[in-house]
Write an enzyme that holds these catalytic residues in place. Structure first.
Site, PDB file in Angstrom:
ATOM      1  N   SER A 273       0.799  -1.094   0.002  1.00 45.90           N
ATOM      2  CA  SER A 273      -0.028   0.037   0.008  1.00 45.90           C
ATOM      3  C   SER A 273       1.067   1.270   0.006  1.00 45.90           C
ATOM      4  CB  SER A 273      -0.943   0.040   1.299  1.00 45.90           C
ATOM      5  OG  SER A 273      -0.076   0.022   2.365  1.00 45.90           O
ATOM      6  N   ASP A 274       0.435   2.251  -0.606  1.00 43.59           N
ATOM      7  CA  ASP A 274       1.118   3.670  -0.422  1.00 43.59           C
ATOM      8  C   ASP A 274       1.066   4.145   1.020  1.00 43.59           C
ATOM      9  OD1 ASP A 274       2.526   5.960  -0.858  1.00 43.59           O
ATOM     10  OD2 ASP A 274       1.145   6.637  -2.610  1.00 43.59           O
ATOM     11  N   TRP A 275       1.865   5.079   1.560  1.00 46.48           N
ATOM     12  CA  TRP A 275       1.841   5.006   2.797  1.00 46.48           C
ATOM     13  C   TRP A 275       0.527   5.697   3.248  1.00 46.48           C
ATOM     14  CZ3 TRP A 275       5.470   2.869   0.324  1.00 46.48           C
ATOM     15  CH2 TRP A 275       6.644   2.569   1.007  1.00 46.48           C
ATOM     16  N   GLY A 276      -0.272   4.802   4.078  1.00 45.51           N
ATOM     17  CA  GLY A 276      -1.375   5.543   4.734  1.00 45.51           C
ATOM     18  C   GLY A 276      -2.613   4.966   3.553  1.00 45.51           C
ATOM     19  N   ALA A 277      -2.459   4.287   2.524  1.00 44.07           N
ATOM     20  CA  ALA A 277      -3.564   3.822   1.466  1.00 44.07           C
ATOM     21  C   ALA A 277      -4.230   2.786   1.747  1.00 44.07           C
ATOM     22  CB  ALA A 277      -2.825   3.920   0.217  1.00 44.07           C
TER      23      ALA A 277
END
Ligand code: BGC
Length: 738
Positions: A273-277
């Site tokens: 996941s992208d950071w916080g996605a």
């Protein structure tokens, strides 16, 4: 002047493994959809080893391997994420860092390469390979086993805040360049990432905008660069994006993650996941998410939450094993498992700076050159004015995670307010460990030693992007009037997390158009150099003699720009994005240029040059456009069809001017099918030719590039009998066959 080829040292750095898809004039392996990979045999061993390791892991250890348990500020060596290894089984820690334009370590010194939009402008697959290898070398020396560069969202939004990190508006150009970079990264024993999967074309409402994209548009445009890079480059890591696609977050979207990426394309790596996605535990895992980065406070793949999901049978143990197995397999296949990187390695910074210069020299695009204003003849110039853009001190970079971020790299206190963590949008003079970088003014002085080179413009170190004062404009015009030639440098800063540009007009400093216009009135030999990550509007286009697009040129950029201005290098870049004449002409402007929270891709397949062609709108400079100091002629197109529908377009390109140079003949296809735009890029080749030299170019067009996505059958459909165009740009078509 000599043909600008790769310096031998750089060529050696590319290694023989550079013989990858698309590299040769004629290479059937250009087809990522049918190629068989020799590495497949070795893969069996990697799969088997991953399985053996998996069987020995405890549940706790498995849970540890799918979740980065550190905050970014805790990651060793200033990285962005960290997976703790399992020493008892010889599984090393995995430290990762951003790497779009060089290592994004916040603690260790790194080289700043040209922005990747510049790389795309080179249209040079060899360069994309070398770019990947060079950056990976620094990552390993800093102790990073995974690079997070590899952005390939398409330039649908001309004002896109992260456009500098991507590879332009065409899926085939972007996909093939990314495949080359990916192969090089992994040949250098660093796991490559491709991102942001998928539909992450705007920054506005970046953490959750919902894209409405119909399946055909998704397949033919936005998924395609990922598909090409995933199939041909076989990255270990795919980063899913912040946005939603047709209602479902990308990181819990079973259609794009499992149906398409893993099942159809056969992707064997991991999805991160992208950071916080990430937005859920079981739904995300069941949809295909394999790893989460903990940026807190909301996290979903923590050991506790995944254990709970297992206990409540919301996920199966088999799926957890699949997540872990993918990571182990990738670490084994790329060599990280047996030879993990160690921090503290030596980096040859002068060599890397020389590389950035050579890369930029392939990427600069000559947009206008009336009366052969360029190249400048040093001997005939007594006084040269260089104006604006901090050309006496620095070149600009994009801001955010796509920048290099060592805290001491900034030459200025900020970049018009663009700060992101420890990054700025402006780099890096003076720089303690780099000795080769040279600002534009100094580089020009070295190339014109008998001329008086003077600088005028904003030299305010505190606030480099305040507007020019009237006094500064007056000083600049006075200097220009007294000079033989005036070179104006204009800049357009952009960066992640700052939204989009509000307009393509030069905005920061806000009165650069006025500066150019004033200088052009004072000196009939005015040349404009643009440093930007996006297209810019040029109300002064007809008032100046020459225009060069330098992008964010990286730390060798000052020298590269000077070398092009003085003809030490013959420019050969071509635009990877359309430069429109007006904001209103772009496909996403709508009524008033407002950015929607939830973008609807209503223009469907008419994006980028496809839009301008379909709507018959004349752009300022079209996709694929770029001039040279020499001239190329095209002749003798023949198109052959293989039994598997592959087309082979053959033609001759001749340098019929007086200077050595490189041309990028582009092959477009007109696919005669409802909803298709007038033409699409299906191949190209960059050829280096001495004066008078001619070369036959063969471009292989796989069946897939001749196909459309058939929504009723939910599959690709080959459309026979389309027109083949060969051009020096998307609008400068020189040859045609039906
Ligand atoms: C960006 C990614 C980047 C990550 C780690 C995110 O905000 O969207 O591109 O890789 O941060 O720095």
């Amino acid at each position: 002047m000599q043909v600008k080829r790769w310096p031998m040292a750089l060529l050696l750095a590319m290694t023989t493994a550079g013989a990858h898809a698309g590299q040769n004039d004629f290479d059937i392996a250009t087809n990522p959809f049918t190629a068989s990979f020799p590495a497949a045999i070795a893969d069996n061993g990697a799969h088997w080893r991953a399985e053996v390791l998996l069987k020995q892991l405890t549940l706790d250890e498995k849970l540890q391997l799918i979740h980065s348990k550190y905050q970014m500020s805790d990651v060793p060596n200033g990285g962005a994420g960290f997976i703790q290894g399992v020493p008892r089984l010889g599984i090393p820690d995995l430290n990762m860092v951003d790497s779009a334009t060089g290592s994004g370590s916040t603690q260790l010194p790194s080289t700043t390469f040209p922005a990747t939009i510049a790389l795309a402008a080179s249209w040079d697959r060899h360069l994309a390979y070398a770019f990947g290898a060079q950056i990976a070398k620094q990552l390993r020396a800093q102790g990073f086993g995974m690079g997070l560069g590899g952005g390939t969202n398409l330039a649908r939004e001309a004002r896109g805040g992260r456009m500098f990190e991507y590879l332009g508006e065409d899926p085939v150009l972007a996909g093939e360049m990314l495949a080359s970079r990916t192969i090089a990264t992994q040949n250098s024993k660093v796991i490559a990432t491709i991102k942001h999967y998928v539909g992450n074309e705007q920054e506005h409402n970046r953490m959750g905008g919902n894209d409405t994209i119909d399946e055909r548009t998704l397949r033919e445009l936005y998924l395609l660069p990922f598909e090409i890079a995933a199939r041909a480059g076989r990255p270990g890591n795919v980063m899913c994006s912040y946005n939603r696609i047709n209602g479902t977050y990308a990181c819990e979207n079973p259609h794009v993650l499992t149906d398409v990426l893993k099942n159809e394309w056969g992707f064997q790596g991991q999805v991160q996941s992208d950071w916080g996605a990430a937005h859920s535990t079981a739904p995300a895992i069941n949809a295909g998410l394999d790893e989460e980065e903990d940026v807190g406070p909301t996290v979903y793949l923590t050991p506790a939450l995944v254990r709970q999901a297992l206990q409540s049978h919301q996920i199966t143990e088999a799926r957890l094993d699949d997540m872990v197995r993918r990571k182990l397999y990738v670490m084994i296949r790329t060599g990280i498992m047996d030879d993990p990187p160690k921090a503290g390695g030596a980096i040859d910074f002068p060599a890397a700076t020389a590389f950035t210069q050579a890369a930029e020299e392939q990427s600069l695009v000559l947009l206008k050159n009336d009366n052969a204003q360029l190249p400048l003849a040093a001997a005939s110039l007594k006084r040269i004015a260089v104006i604006g853009g901090h050309a006496d001190a620095a070149v600009i970079t994009g801001g955010g995670s796509g920048d290099t971020r060592h805290p001491v790299t900034g030459a200025f206190a900020g970049c018009g307010g663009l700060t992101f963590g420890t990054s700025t949008g402006c780099n890096w003079w003076p720089n303690p460990w780099i000795t080769l970088n040279v600002p534009i003014v100094k580089a020009i002085q070295q190339l014109a030693p008998t001329a008086q080179v003077s600088f005028a413009g904003n030299s305010d170190q505190q606030s480099p992007f305040r507007a020019y004062t009237q006094q500064e404009i007056d000083q600049a015009t006075t200097l220009a009037a007294q000079s033989d030639v005036a070179i104006v440098v204009v800049t357009q800063p952009s960066g992640e997390d700052f939204g989009e540009l509000q307009s393509l007009a030069l905005s920061n400093p806000s009165n650069q158009d006025q500066l150019v216009e004033a200088v052009a009135k004072a000196n009939p030999h005015t040349i404009v150099v643009i440093e930007s990550g996006n297209p810019v509007l040029m109300p002064w286009k007809d008032q100046v003699q020459a225009i060069v697009e330098a992008w964010y040129p990286g730390e060798g950029g000052g020298q590269a720009i000077a070398n092009v201005l003085f003809g030490k290098v013959n420019p050969s870049g071509k635009l990877p994005v359309t430069f429109p004449a007006r904001d209103q002409d772009t496909p996403t402007w709508g009524q008033d240029g407002t950015f929607p929270n939830d973008p609807v891709y209503a223009e469907k397949l008419d994006m980028g040059y496809r839009w301008y062609d379909a709507k018959n709108i004349t752009p300022l400079f079209e996709f694929g456009y770029g001039l040279s100091y020499t001239h190329f002629s095209y002749s003798g197109l023949s198109v052959r069809k293989a039994p598997d529908h592959t087309l082979i377009a053959s033609f001759t390109v001749k340098n019929d001017g007086h200077m050595a140079g490189a041309e990028v003949p582009q092959v477009y296809l007109g696919v005669n099918y409802n909803g298709e735009p007038p033409k699409r890029l299906v191949g190209w080749h960059k050829v280096y030719l001495n004066p008078g030299e001619a070369r036959q170019v063969n471009v292989v067009i796989p069946e897939r590039f001749q196909s459309i996505w058939d929504t009723s059958g939910n599959k690709w459909k080959y459309v026979p009998g389309s027109a083949v165009y060969v051009g020096a740009s998307s609008r400068d078509i020189r040859l045609q066959s039906r």
